[in-house]
Design an enzyme around this catalytic site. Structure first.
Site, PDB file in Angstrom:
ATOM      1  N   LYS A 187       0.870  -1.480  -0.061  1.00 26.72           N
ATOM      2  CA  LYS A 187       0.211  -0.123  -0.339  1.00 26.72           C
ATOM      3  C   LYS A 187       0.532   1.162  -0.489  1.00 26.72           C
ATOM      4  O   LYS A 187       0.252   2.679  -0.531  1.00 26.72           O
ATOM      5  CB  LYS A 187      -1.151  -0.139   1.327  1.00 26.72           C
ATOM      6  CG  LYS A 187      -1.805   1.291   1.027  1.00 26.72           C
ATOM      7  CD  LYS A 187      -2.859   1.347  -0.129  1.00 26.72           C
ATOM      8  CE  LYS A 187      -3.408   2.701   0.352  1.00 26.72           C
ATOM      9  NZ  LYS A 187      -4.643   2.307   1.327  1.00 26.72           N
ATOM     10  N   LYS A 257      16.813  13.113 -25.857  1.00 20.02           N
ATOM     11  CA  LYS A 257      16.816  14.200 -26.934  1.00 20.02           C
ATOM     12  C   LYS A 257      15.288  14.379 -25.940  1.00 20.02           C
ATOM     13  O   LYS A 257      15.217  16.378 -25.704  1.00 20.02           O
ATOM     14  CB  LYS A 257      17.007  13.548 -27.794  1.00 20.02           C
ATOM     15  CG  LYS A 257      17.013  14.843 -29.232  1.00 20.02           C
ATOM     16  CD  LYS A 257      15.280  14.772 -29.550  1.00 20.02           C
ATOM     17  CE  LYS A 257      14.719  13.068 -29.991  1.00 20.02           C
ATOM     18  NZ  LYS A 257      14.006  13.500 -31.012  1.00 20.02           N
TER      19      LYS A 257
END
Length: 325
Positions: A187, A257
Protein backbone atom coordinates in the site's frame (compact mmCIF):
# COMPACT_ATOMS: atom_id res chain seq x y z
CA UNK A 1 -25.04 6.99 2.51
CA UNK A 2 -28.28 7.71 4.34
CA UNK A 3 -30.80 5.50 6.11
CA UNK A 4 -33.24 5.85 3.22
CA UNK A 5 -30.88 3.88 0.92
CA UNK A 6 -30.24 1.28 3.60
CA UNK A 7 -33.94 0.51 3.93
CA UNK A 8 -33.96 -0.62 0.30
CA UNK A 9 -31.41 -3.37 0.99
CA UNK A 10 -32.62 -6.81 2.05
CA UNK A 11 -30.26 -7.84 4.84
CA UNK A 12 -30.16 -11.54 5.64
CA UNK A 13 -28.16 -13.09 8.44
CA UNK A 14 -25.59 -15.68 7.40
CA UNK A 15 -25.84 -18.91 9.36
CA UNK A 16 -22.09 -19.09 9.94
CA UNK A 17 -22.03 -18.93 13.72
CA UNK A 18 -19.31 -16.30 13.32
CA UNK A 19 -19.56 -12.84 14.82
CA UNK A 20 -17.63 -10.08 13.06
CA UNK A 21 -16.50 -6.92 14.83
CA UNK A 22 -15.78 -3.60 13.13
CA UNK A 23 -14.02 -0.67 14.80
CA UNK A 24 -13.76 2.72 13.06
CA UNK A 25 -16.82 3.93 11.16
CA UNK A 26 -15.42 6.92 9.33
CA UNK A 27 -15.49 7.68 5.60
CA UNK A 28 -13.88 4.33 4.76
CA UNK A 29 -15.02 2.14 7.62
CA UNK A 30 -18.74 2.82 7.37
CA UNK A 31 -18.97 1.70 3.75
CA UNK A 32 -16.94 -1.46 4.36
CA UNK A 33 -18.96 -2.36 7.45
CA UNK A 34 -22.22 -1.85 5.55
CA UNK A 35 -21.00 -4.22 2.85
CA UNK A 36 -20.33 -6.85 5.49
CA UNK A 37 -23.93 -6.46 6.65
CA UNK A 38 -25.20 -6.63 3.08
CA UNK A 39 -23.33 -9.92 2.75
CA UNK A 40 -25.26 -11.18 5.77
CA UNK A 41 -22.60 -11.25 8.45
CA UNK A 42 -23.53 -10.94 12.13
CA UNK A 43 -21.87 -7.61 12.85
CA UNK A 44 -20.99 -5.80 16.08
CA UNK A 45 -19.58 -2.29 15.73
CA UNK A 46 -17.80 0.41 17.71
CA UNK A 47 -16.66 3.98 17.07
CA UNK A 48 -15.77 6.90 19.32
CA UNK A 49 -18.90 8.60 17.91
CA UNK A 50 -21.96 6.41 18.33
CA UNK A 51 -23.94 8.54 15.89
CA UNK A 52 -21.64 7.37 13.06
CA UNK A 53 -22.96 3.84 13.63
CA UNK A 54 -26.62 4.73 13.08
CA UNK A 55 -26.79 3.47 9.46
CA UNK A 56 -25.33 0.16 10.61
CA UNK A 57 -27.65 -0.15 13.59
CA UNK A 58 -30.57 0.50 11.25
CA UNK A 59 -29.22 -2.31 9.07
CA UNK A 60 -29.23 -4.76 11.98
CA UNK A 61 -25.72 -4.46 13.39
CA UNK A 62 -25.17 -4.54 17.17
CA UNK A 63 -23.51 -1.70 19.08
CA UNK A 64 -20.64 -2.46 21.46
CA UNK A 65 -20.21 -0.07 24.39
CA UNK A 66 -16.41 -0.39 24.26
CA UNK A 67 -13.51 -1.85 22.33
CA UNK A 68 -13.14 -4.49 25.01
CA UNK A 69 -16.77 -5.53 24.75
CA UNK A 70 -16.46 -5.88 20.98
CA UNK A 71 -13.21 -7.81 21.21
CA UNK A 72 -14.63 -10.26 23.73
CA UNK A 73 -17.55 -11.34 21.52
CA UNK A 74 -16.09 -11.17 17.99
CA UNK A 75 -14.41 -14.07 16.20
CA UNK A 76 -12.94 -11.74 13.55
CA UNK A 77 -12.26 -8.03 14.12
CA UNK A 78 -11.67 -5.33 11.49
CA UNK A 79 -10.11 -2.01 12.42
CA UNK A 80 -10.16 1.05 10.16
CA UNK A 81 -8.49 3.93 11.98
CA UNK A 82 -6.41 6.96 10.91
CA UNK A 83 -2.90 5.62 11.46
CA UNK A 84 -0.29 3.72 13.52
CA UNK A 85 -0.90 5.64 16.77
CA UNK A 86 -4.63 4.94 16.76
CA UNK A 87 -4.15 1.31 15.74
CA UNK A 88 -1.80 0.74 18.68
CA UNK A 89 -4.23 2.45 21.06
CA UNK A 90 -7.10 0.24 19.87
CA UNK A 91 -4.98 -2.89 20.07
CA UNK A 92 -2.63 -2.40 22.98
CA UNK A 93 -4.31 0.25 25.11
CA UNK A 94 -6.13 -0.43 28.39
CA UNK A 95 -9.28 -2.36 27.56
CA UNK A 96 -8.03 -2.88 24.00
CA UNK A 97 -8.17 -5.84 21.65
CA UNK A 98 -5.10 -7.58 23.02
CA UNK A 99 -6.74 -7.78 26.43
CA UNK A 100 -10.17 -8.81 25.20
CA UNK A 101 -9.92 -10.99 22.09
CA UNK A 102 -10.14 -14.75 22.52
CA UNK A 103 -7.28 -17.09 21.54
CA UNK A 104 -7.89 -18.33 18.00
CA UNK A 105 -9.58 -15.11 16.90
CA UNK A 106 -8.45 -13.01 13.95
CA UNK A 107 -7.74 -9.29 13.61
CA UNK A 108 -7.56 -7.60 10.19
CA UNK A 109 -6.13 -4.09 10.37
CA UNK A 110 -7.42 -2.16 7.34
CA UNK A 111 -5.44 0.94 8.30
CA UNK A 112 -2.68 2.30 6.07
CA UNK A 113 -0.10 1.59 8.73
CA UNK A 114 3.61 1.33 9.45
CA UNK A 115 4.83 -2.20 8.61
CA UNK A 116 7.21 -1.96 11.59
CA UNK A 117 4.33 -1.14 13.94
CA UNK A 118 2.16 -3.93 12.52
CA UNK A 119 4.94 -6.50 12.95
CA UNK A 120 5.51 -5.42 16.54
CA UNK A 121 1.82 -5.64 17.42
CA UNK A 122 1.61 -8.95 15.57
CA UNK A 123 4.29 -10.45 17.82
CA UNK A 124 2.35 -9.43 20.93
CA UNK A 125 -0.88 -10.79 19.49
CA UNK A 126 0.76 -14.10 18.58
CA UNK A 127 1.81 -14.60 22.21
CA UNK A 128 -1.89 -14.61 23.12
CA UNK A 129 -3.00 -16.79 20.22
CA UNK A 130 -4.50 -13.94 18.18
CA UNK A 131 -3.76 -13.78 14.43
CA UNK A 132 -3.11 -10.22 13.23
CA UNK A 133 -3.00 -9.56 9.49
CA UNK A 134 -2.41 -6.18 7.90
CA UNK A 135 -4.95 -5.50 5.16
CA UNK A 136 -4.81 -1.88 3.98
CA UNK A 137 -7.24 -0.95 1.23
CA UNK A 138 -7.09 1.16 -1.92
CA UNK A 139 -10.08 2.68 -3.66
CA UNK A 140 -11.20 5.63 -1.55
CA UNK A 141 -14.63 6.25 0.01
CA UNK A 142 -16.42 5.51 -3.28
CA UNK A 143 -14.74 2.11 -3.42
CA UNK A 144 -15.52 1.46 0.24
CA UNK A 145 -19.21 2.08 -0.50
CA UNK A 146 -19.35 0.12 -3.76
CA UNK A 147 -17.07 -2.75 -2.73
CA UNK A 148 -14.61 -1.95 -5.52
CA UNK A 149 -11.50 -2.00 -3.34
CA UNK A 150 -8.08 -3.56 -3.55
CA UNK A 151 -7.15 -5.18 -0.24
CA UNK A 152 -3.44 -5.87 0.27
CA UNK A 153 -3.07 -8.62 2.88
CA UNK A 154 0.03 -9.61 4.83
CA UNK A 155 0.09 -12.39 7.42
CA UNK A 156 -0.48 -16.09 7.92
CA UNK A 157 -1.53 -17.65 4.61
CA UNK A 158 -3.78 -20.28 6.15
CA UNK A 159 -5.68 -17.63 8.09
CA UNK A 160 -6.02 -15.55 4.93
CA UNK A 161 -7.39 -18.52 2.99
CA UNK A 162 -9.87 -19.34 5.75
CA UNK A 163 -11.23 -15.77 5.84
CA UNK A 164 -11.04 -14.94 2.11
CA UNK A 165 -14.84 -14.94 1.63
CA UNK A 166 -15.18 -12.42 4.44
CA UNK A 167 -12.66 -10.14 2.74
CA UNK A 168 -14.47 -10.61 -0.58
CA UNK A 169 -17.50 -8.94 0.98
CA UNK A 170 -15.65 -5.62 1.18
CA UNK A 171 -13.27 -5.70 -1.80
CA UNK A 172 -13.22 -7.01 -5.37
CA UNK A 173 -9.43 -7.36 -5.52
CA UNK A 174 -8.33 -9.24 -2.40
CA UNK A 175 -4.62 -9.92 -2.80
CA UNK A 176 -2.36 -11.97 -0.53
CA UNK A 177 1.02 -10.21 -0.69
CA UNK A 178 3.15 -12.13 1.81
CA UNK A 179 4.07 -12.30 5.52
CA UNK A 180 2.74 -9.82 8.05
CA UNK A 181 3.67 -6.26 7.07
CA UNK A 182 3.77 -7.07 3.34
CA UNK A 183 0.29 -5.68 2.79
CA UNK A 184 1.32 -2.36 4.29
CA UNK A 185 4.47 -2.26 2.19
CA UNK A 186 2.42 -2.78 -0.99
CA UNK A 187 0.00 0.00 0.00
CA UNK A 188 2.82 2.42 0.83
CA UNK A 189 4.55 1.69 -2.48
CA UNK A 190 1.26 2.18 -4.34
CA UNK A 191 0.51 5.49 -2.63
CA UNK A 192 4.04 6.85 -2.98
CA UNK A 193 3.91 6.11 -6.70
CA UNK A 194 0.49 7.74 -6.99
CA UNK A 195 1.51 10.85 -5.10
CA UNK A 196 4.76 11.27 -7.06
CA UNK A 197 3.24 10.55 -10.48
CA UNK A 198 0.48 13.11 -10.01
CA UNK A 199 3.11 15.79 -9.30
CA UNK A 200 4.92 14.85 -12.51
CA UNK A 201 1.59 15.05 -14.38
CA UNK A 202 0.96 18.52 -12.95
CA UNK A 203 4.44 19.57 -14.09
CA UNK A 204 4.09 18.42 -17.69
CA UNK A 205 0.48 19.54 -18.12
CA UNK A 206 1.36 23.01 -16.85
CA UNK A 207 4.15 23.06 -19.44
CA UNK A 208 1.78 22.14 -22.25
CA UNK A 209 -0.85 24.67 -21.24
CA UNK A 210 1.68 27.47 -20.91
CA UNK A 211 2.95 26.51 -24.36
CA UNK A 212 -0.51 27.37 -25.67
CA UNK A 213 -2.42 24.09 -25.82
CA UNK A 214 -6.00 23.99 -24.51
CA UNK A 215 -6.09 21.75 -21.38
CA UNK A 216 -8.77 19.28 -22.50
CA UNK A 217 -7.25 18.88 -25.95
CA UNK A 218 -3.85 18.28 -24.34
CA UNK A 219 -5.33 15.76 -21.92
CA UNK A 220 -7.10 13.93 -24.73
CA UNK A 221 -3.92 13.87 -26.82
CA UNK A 222 -1.63 12.44 -24.13
CA UNK A 223 -4.24 9.82 -23.18
CA UNK A 224 -3.96 8.38 -26.68
CA UNK A 225 -0.18 7.99 -26.55
CA UNK A 226 1.79 4.93 -25.47
CA UNK A 227 1.75 5.78 -21.76
CA UNK A 228 -1.81 7.05 -21.85
CA UNK A 229 -3.19 3.79 -23.23
CA UNK A 230 -1.43 1.50 -20.76
CA UNK A 231 -1.85 0.94 -17.05
CA UNK A 232 1.18 2.67 -15.55
CA UNK A 233 2.71 -0.37 -13.90
CA UNK A 234 2.07 -2.71 -16.85
CA UNK A 235 4.84 -1.00 -18.77
CA UNK A 236 7.66 -2.01 -16.43
CA UNK A 237 7.37 -5.73 -17.19
CA UNK A 238 9.35 -6.06 -20.41
CA UNK A 239 12.48 -4.18 -19.36
CA UNK A 240 12.74 -3.14 -15.71
CA UNK A 241 11.42 -6.30 -14.02
CA UNK A 242 13.51 -8.49 -16.32
CA UNK A 243 16.61 -6.27 -16.03
CA UNK A 244 16.75 -6.50 -19.81
CA UNK A 245 17.42 -3.28 -21.72
CA UNK A 246 18.84 -4.68 -24.96
CA UNK A 247 17.70 -4.48 -27.67
CA UNK A 248 16.00 -1.17 -26.90
CA UNK A 249 12.34 -0.48 -27.46
CA UNK A 250 13.16 3.23 -27.36
CA UNK A 251 16.85 4.11 -27.05
CA UNK A 252 18.03 6.15 -24.07
CA UNK A 253 19.87 8.67 -26.25
CA UNK A 254 16.62 9.42 -28.12
CA UNK A 255 14.63 9.64 -24.89
CA UNK A 256 17.24 12.01 -23.48
CA UNK A 257 16.85 14.23 -26.50
CA UNK A 258 13.09 14.38 -25.85
CA UNK A 259 13.65 15.11 -22.18
CA UNK A 260 16.00 17.97 -23.05
CA UNK A 261 13.37 19.39 -25.39
CA UNK A 262 10.92 19.52 -22.49
CA UNK A 263 13.50 21.14 -20.20
CA UNK A 264 14.38 23.70 -22.88
CA UNK A 265 10.72 24.53 -23.41
CA UNK A 266 10.22 24.91 -19.67
CA UNK A 267 13.18 27.27 -19.46
CA UNK A 268 11.91 29.27 -22.42
CA UNK A 269 8.45 29.68 -20.88
CA UNK A 270 9.52 30.09 -17.28
CA UNK A 271 7.91 26.82 -16.13
CA UNK A 272 9.74 25.10 -13.24
CA UNK A 273 10.56 21.49 -14.19
CA UNK A 274 11.71 20.09 -10.84
CA UNK A 275 10.86 16.44 -11.45
CA UNK A 276 12.14 16.45 -15.02
CA UNK A 277 15.42 17.92 -13.76
CA UNK A 278 15.81 15.07 -11.28
CA UNK A 279 15.08 12.58 -14.07
CA UNK A 280 17.66 14.26 -16.26
CA UNK A 281 20.32 13.79 -13.57
CA UNK A 282 19.81 10.03 -13.74
CA UNK A 283 19.66 10.05 -17.55
CA UNK A 284 22.95 11.95 -17.64
CA UNK A 285 24.58 9.42 -15.32
CA UNK A 286 23.30 6.54 -17.47
CA UNK A 287 24.66 8.19 -20.63
CA UNK A 288 28.02 8.63 -18.91
CA UNK A 289 28.02 4.83 -18.46
CA UNK A 290 27.66 4.49 -22.23
CA UNK A 291 24.05 3.27 -22.00
CA UNK A 292 22.84 5.52 -24.82
CA UNK A 293 21.93 2.59 -27.08
CA UNK A 294 20.14 0.71 -24.31
CA UNK A 295 16.43 1.07 -23.62
CA UNK A 296 15.21 4.36 -22.19
CA UNK A 297 14.15 2.54 -19.02
CA UNK A 298 17.74 1.57 -18.23
CA UNK A 299 18.27 4.51 -15.82
CA UNK A 300 15.75 2.78 -13.53
CA UNK A 301 18.55 0.30 -12.81
CA UNK A 302 20.51 3.08 -11.08
CA UNK A 303 17.92 3.19 -8.30
CA UNK A 304 18.25 -0.56 -7.75
CA UNK A 305 22.00 -0.16 -7.39
CA UNK A 306 21.58 2.66 -4.87
CA UNK A 307 19.05 0.64 -2.88
CA UNK A 308 21.22 -2.49 -2.99
CA UNK A 309 18.53 -4.68 -4.55
CA UNK A 310 18.56 -7.04 -7.53
CA UNK A 311 15.40 -7.43 -9.60
CA UNK A 312 15.50 -9.95 -12.43
CA UNK A 313 12.32 -11.85 -13.30
CA UNK A 314 11.80 -14.19 -16.23
CA UNK A 315 9.67 -13.15 -19.19
CA UNK A 316 7.44 -16.15 -18.51
CA UNK A 317 6.84 -15.14 -14.88
CA UNK A 318 6.12 -11.54 -15.93
CA UNK A 319 3.53 -12.82 -18.40
CA UNK A 320 1.92 -15.03 -15.75
CA UNK A 321 1.71 -12.12 -13.31
CA UNK A 322 0.08 -9.84 -15.88
CA UNK A 323 -2.48 -12.57 -16.56
CA UNK A 324 -3.52 -12.78 -12.91
CA UNK A 325 -6.94 -11.33 -12.11
Amino acid sequence: MGNESIMNVNYQQKETGMKVGFIGLGTMGLGMALNLRKAGYDLVVYDVRKESAQPLLAAGATWAASIGELGSVADVVFTSVPGPKEMQEVGLGKGGLLESMKPGSVWFDLTTNSPTVVRSVHEQCAEKGIALLDAPVSGGPAGANSGKLAIYVGGDRNTFDAQKKLLDAIGDQVIYVGPVGAGGVAKIVHNCASLTIRMVIAEVISLGVKAGVEPLELWHAVRQGAIGRARTFDRIGDQYLQNKYDPPNFALRLAHKDLMLSLDLGKELGVPMKYAQVTNEDFTEALARDWGSRDSRSPMQLQNERAGVTIQCSAEDVKKTLARA
